[in-house]
Design a protein around this motif. Structure first.
Motif, PDB file in Angstrom:
ATOM      1  N   ILE A  75       0.841  -1.198   0.000  1.00 58.70           N
ATOM      2  CA  ILE A  75       0.000   0.000   0.000  1.00 58.70           C
ATOM      3  C   ILE A  75       0.876   1.246   0.000  1.00 58.70           C
ATOM      4  O   ILE A  75       1.810   1.361   0.804  1.00 58.70           O
ATOM      5  CB  ILE A  75      -0.926   0.027   1.234  1.00 58.70           C
ATOM      6  N   ALA A  76       0.565   2.169  -0.903  1.00 56.31           N
ATOM      7  CA  ALA A  76       1.225   3.474  -0.927  1.00 56.31           C
ATOM      8  C   ALA A  76       0.285   4.501  -0.317  1.00 56.31           C
ATOM      9  O   ALA A  76      -0.891   4.564  -0.669  1.00 56.31           O
ATOM     10  CB  ALA A  76       1.573   3.862  -2.364  1.00 56.31           C
ATOM     11  N   PHE A  77       0.821   5.331   0.591  1.00 56.05           N
ATOM     12  CA  PHE A  77      -0.014   6.233   1.383  1.00 56.05           C
ATOM     13  C   PHE A  77       0.457   7.679   1.232  1.00 56.05           C
ATOM     14  O   PHE A  77       1.669   7.946   1.249  1.00 56.05           O
ATOM     15  CB  PHE A  77       0.039   5.825   2.863  1.00 56.05           C
ATOM     16  N   PRO A  78      -0.489   8.656   1.176  1.00 52.15           N
ATOM     17  CA  PRO A  78      -0.094  10.048   0.941  1.00 52.15           C
ATOM     18  C   PRO A  78       0.282  10.818   2.200  1.00 52.15           C
ATOM     19  O   PRO A  78      -0.340  11.841   2.537  1.00 52.15           O
ATOM     20  CB  PRO A  78      -1.359  10.638   0.301  1.00 52.15           C
ATOM     21  N   GLY A  79       1.278  10.337   2.914  1.00 54.55           N
ATOM     22  CA  GLY A  79       1.742  11.011   4.119  1.00 54.55           C
ATOM     23  C   GLY A  79       2.950  10.299   4.676  1.00 54.55           C
ATOM     24  O   GLY A  79       3.272   9.179   4.247  1.00 54.55           O
ATOM     25  N   PRO A  80       3.637  10.884   5.665  1.00 55.39           N
ATOM     26  CA  PRO A  80       4.816  10.234   6.246  1.00 55.39           C
ATOM     27  C   PRO A  80       4.428   8.936   6.954  1.00 55.39           C
ATOM     28  O   PRO A  80       3.450   8.900   7.692  1.00 55.39           O
ATOM     29  CB  PRO A  80       5.338  11.274   7.244  1.00 55.39           C
ATOM     30  N   CYS A  89       0.700  12.043   9.866  1.00 51.52           N
ATOM     31  CA  CYS A  89      -0.366  12.944   9.442  1.00 51.52           C
ATOM     32  C   CYS A  89      -0.648  12.692   7.953  1.00 51.52           C
ATOM     33  O   CYS A  89       0.173  12.088   7.270  1.00 51.52           O
ATOM     34  CB  CYS A  89       0.011  14.412   9.665  1.00 51.52           C
ATOM     35  N   ALA A  90      -1.805  13.158   7.503  1.00 53.77           N
ATOM     36  CA  ALA A  90      -2.169  13.002   6.091  1.00 53.77           C
ATOM     37  C   ALA A  90      -3.097  14.150   5.707  1.00 53.77           C
ATOM     38  O   ALA A  90      -4.301  13.951   5.504  1.00 53.77           O
ATOM     39  CB  ALA A  90      -2.841  11.653   5.854  1.00 53.77           C
ATOM     40  N   PRO A  91      -2.560  15.372   5.594  1.00 52.71           N
ATOM     41  CA  PRO A  91      -3.417  16.549   5.368  1.00 52.71           C
ATOM     42  C   PRO A  91      -4.277  16.469   4.116  1.00 52.71           C
ATOM     43  O   PRO A  91      -5.427  16.908   4.145  1.00 52.71           O
ATOM     44  CB  PRO A  91      -2.399  17.695   5.266  1.00 52.71           C
ATOM     45  N   THR A  92      -3.745  15.909   3.013  1.00 49.62           N
ATOM     46  CA  THR A  92      -4.544  15.877   1.791  1.00 49.62           C
ATOM     47  C   THR A  92      -5.642  14.830   1.843  1.00 49.62           C
ATOM     48  O   THR A  92      -6.582  14.883   1.059  1.00 49.62           O
ATOM     49  CB  THR A  92      -3.651  15.591   0.560  1.00 49.62           C
ATOM     50  N   LEU A  93      -5.547  13.875   2.781  1.00 50.67           N
ATOM     51  CA  LEU A  93      -6.548  12.805   2.889  1.00 50.67           C
ATOM     52  C   LEU A  93      -7.471  13.010   4.092  1.00 50.67           C
ATOM     53  O   LEU A  93      -8.691  12.921   3.973  1.00 50.67           O
ATOM     54  CB  LEU A  93      -5.843  11.453   3.009  1.00 50.67           C
ATOM     55  N   TRP A  94      -6.869  13.288   5.253  1.00 53.20           N
ATOM     56  CA  TRP A  94      -7.643  13.351   6.483  1.00 53.20           C
ATOM     57  C   TRP A  94      -7.758  14.762   7.053  1.00 53.20           C
ATOM     58  O   TRP A  94      -8.316  14.948   8.149  1.00 53.20           O
ATOM     59  CB  TRP A  94      -7.009  12.438   7.544  1.00 53.20           C
ATOM     60  N   GLY A  95      -7.200  15.755   6.384  1.00 53.68           N
ATOM     61  CA  GLY A  95      -7.238  17.112   6.927  1.00 53.68           C
ATOM     62  C   GLY A  95      -6.320  17.240   8.124  1.00 53.68           C
ATOM     63  O   GLY A  95      -5.264  16.613   8.183  1.00 53.68           O
ATOM     64  N   GLU A  97      -7.126  16.726  11.519  1.00 52.02           N
ATOM     65  CA  GLU A  97      -7.513  16.148  12.803  1.00 52.02           C
ATOM     66  C   GLU A  97      -6.775  14.867  13.171  1.00 52.02           C
ATOM     67  O   GLU A  97      -6.402  14.678  14.319  1.00 52.02           O
ATOM     68  CB  GLU A  97      -9.018  15.903  12.814  1.00 52.02           C
ATOM     69  N   LEU A  98      -6.595  13.974  12.207  1.00 46.79           N
ATOM     70  CA  LEU A  98      -6.033  12.663  12.524  1.00 46.79           C
ATOM     71  C   LEU A  98      -4.511  12.700  12.475  1.00 46.79           C
ATOM     72  O   LEU A  98      -3.921  13.092  11.472  1.00 46.79           O
ATOM     73  CB  LEU A  98      -6.553  11.618  11.536  1.00 46.79           C
ATOM     74  N   ARG A  99      -3.885  12.261  13.540  1.00 49.61           N
ATOM     75  CA  ARG A  99      -2.426  12.210  13.600  1.00 49.61           C
ATOM     76  C   ARG A  99      -2.003  10.953  14.357  1.00 49.61           C
ATOM     77  O   ARG A  99      -2.740  10.440  15.197  1.00 49.61           O
ATOM     78  CB  ARG A  99      -1.855  13.447  14.285  1.00 49.61           C
ATOM     79  N   GLN A 100      -0.798  10.469  14.064  1.00 48.07           N
ATOM     80  CA  GLN A 100      -0.204   9.297  14.726  1.00 48.07           C
ATOM     81  C   GLN A 100      -1.150   8.097  14.676  1.00 48.07           C
ATOM     82  O   GLN A 100      -1.530   7.525  15.699  1.00 48.07           O
ATOM     83  CB  GLN A 100       0.177   9.638  16.181  1.00 48.07           C
ATOM     84  N   VAL A 101      -1.536   7.737  13.480  1.00 45.83           N
ATOM     85  CA  VAL A 101      -2.459   6.618  13.255  1.00 45.83           C
ATOM     86  C   VAL A 101      -1.649   5.359  12.938  1.00 45.83           C
ATOM     87  O   VAL A 101      -0.822   5.360  12.022  1.00 45.83           O
ATOM     88  CB  VAL A 101      -3.411   6.931  12.083  1.00 45.83           C
ATOM     89  N   ASP A 102      -1.889   4.277  13.687  1.00 45.50           N
ATOM     90  CA  ASP A 102      -1.171   3.013  13.457  1.00 45.50           C
ATOM     91  C   ASP A 102      -1.846   2.272  12.297  1.00 45.50           C
ATOM     92  O   ASP A 102      -2.497   1.244  12.474  1.00 45.50           O
ATOM     93  CB  ASP A 102      -1.190   2.170  14.733  1.00 45.50           C
ATOM     94  N   PHE A 103      -1.654   2.815  11.118  1.00 49.75           N
ATOM     95  CA  PHE A 103      -2.384   2.338   9.935  1.00 49.75           C
ATOM     96  C   PHE A 103      -1.939   0.938   9.519  1.00 49.75           C
ATOM     97  O   PHE A 103      -2.765   0.107   9.125  1.00 49.75           O
ATOM     98  CB  PHE A 103      -2.181   3.340   8.797  1.00 49.75           C
TER      99      PHE A 103
END
Length: 341
Positions: A75-80, A89-95, A97-103
């Motif tokens: 999986i390729a993800f649009p954030g660090p 964080c994922a500003p272009t996807l989640w704005g 609010e969501l940070r430090q997500v154990d995706f």
């Protein structure tokens, strides 16, 4: 070699089956695309948005996981993404609010198989860096920029993507480069970031800003005709159309946005010696050679210590004009038997 590959963007979610015979270029099959559940289109935010996003991902992947139970999933993800798979964080996807997500951990629990997760631009780099691919760049160091919903970049040097031990690096899109009236708002909430000025969305708001500052020039432009004279109707599609018509106002907007981009390139060159830059992404590809020629003109306006004219002329090039960079990159990464890093 077969693998299920996923590219999560700020606008679209894409899934495909990657196949590669030994010595042959990789191919994408059974490609699926749909609008991603992002903060820009969803009615919910925070954890509710995350749950809706995971539900969409699960539904989209279900047919592939059922048909190919033994294939690896990447999986390729649009954030660090940290080495342990935590998305900071994922500003272009989640704005904002969501940070430090154990995706990664959530994906493993959801899909019950081994998952490789990496930043989307890191994935795209392997399309151009993999010595076994038809996009071979002979192992030379380079920086890959993507100009689409946001601005992303990654540096490939010494045979690997340069990241720190937290998976951070190549987030120039959130580097502040404007401190004056052009310090426009970024998706992450900051101001004056490169992404707020040089991405597709950024150039769109830069166009509205410049039109409000120069209403007479705007009103006589091809862009104004496309917008019916309404600044609020400026969007990337109309900007691209006007650029291809040779509209002077839009060329000034593009040139200003690229001035910030070349500032970032100059910092990379003068700090770590990167002098080759590859550009991909939806907005960049839509403008095509018009984008590249304008960028080269801006590059010539800067000082490049130690570089001659030929070096400067060959500094920038466009990548492939398709949207398969991260999907193919993930496949080449897996086919090389590499460990995520």
């Amino acid at each position: 070699m077969k693998a299920i590959v996923v590219d999560i963007g700020g606008t679209n979610l894409r899934v495909a089956l990657f196949e590669q015979e030994q010595g042959q270029p990789g191919q994408l099959k059974q490609v699926k695309r749909e609008k991603v559940c992002s903060f820009a289109v969803s009615q919910v935010k925070g954890q509710a948005l995350y749950r809706a996003f995971l539900s969409q991902l699960e539904a989209c992947l279900h047919p592939y996981l059922s048909q190919y139970p033994d294939c690896p999933l990447a999986i390729a993800f649009p954030g660090p993404v940290s080495p342990s798979g935590v998305v900071s964080c994922a500003p272009t996807l989640w704005g904002e609010e969501l940070r430090q997500v154990d995706f990664l951990d959530d994906c493993k629990n959801l899909f019950r198989r081994h998952v490789v997760l990496m930043n989307d631009i890191s994935a795209a780099v392997w399309r151009y860096a993999d010595h076994g691919s038809h996009e071979n760049t002979s192992g030379n160091d380079f920086c890959l920029f993507t100009i689409s919903s946001g601005v992303g970049n990654k540096v490939f040097s010494g045979g690997k993507v340069l990241l720190n031990d937290q998976g951070q690096g190549g987030e120039l899109g959130h580097c502040q480069l404007a401190f004056d009236e052009y310090a426009l708002r970024c998706d992450c909430g900051g101001y004056g970031h490169l992404g707020a000025l040089a991405s597709g969305r950024g150039i769109e708001q830069l166009g509205r800003h410049m039109a409000s500052k120069a209403p007479a020039q705007f009103s006589s432009s091809a862009l104004a005709r496309l917008c019916g004279g309404d600044i609020d109707r400026i969007d990337t599609r109309k900007l691209v159309s006007a650029l291809h018509q040779g509209d002077e106002f839009c060329h000034q907007v593009l040139s200003r946005s690229q001035h910030y981009l070349v500032q970032a390139m100059s910092h990379l060159y003068h700090s770590i010696g990167i002098k080759r830059f590859i550009f991909i992404g939806g907005f960049c590809c839509a403008v095509g050679l018009v984008y590249l020629e304008s960028l080269k003109r801006v590059v010539r306006q800067f000082s490049w210590l130690g570089l001659g004219g030929e070096d400067i002329e060959s500094m920038c090039r466009l990548g492939a004009s398709d949207d398969d960079h991260s999907l193919l990159g993930l496949g080449y990464y897996l086919s090389g038997g590499r460990q995520h890093g």
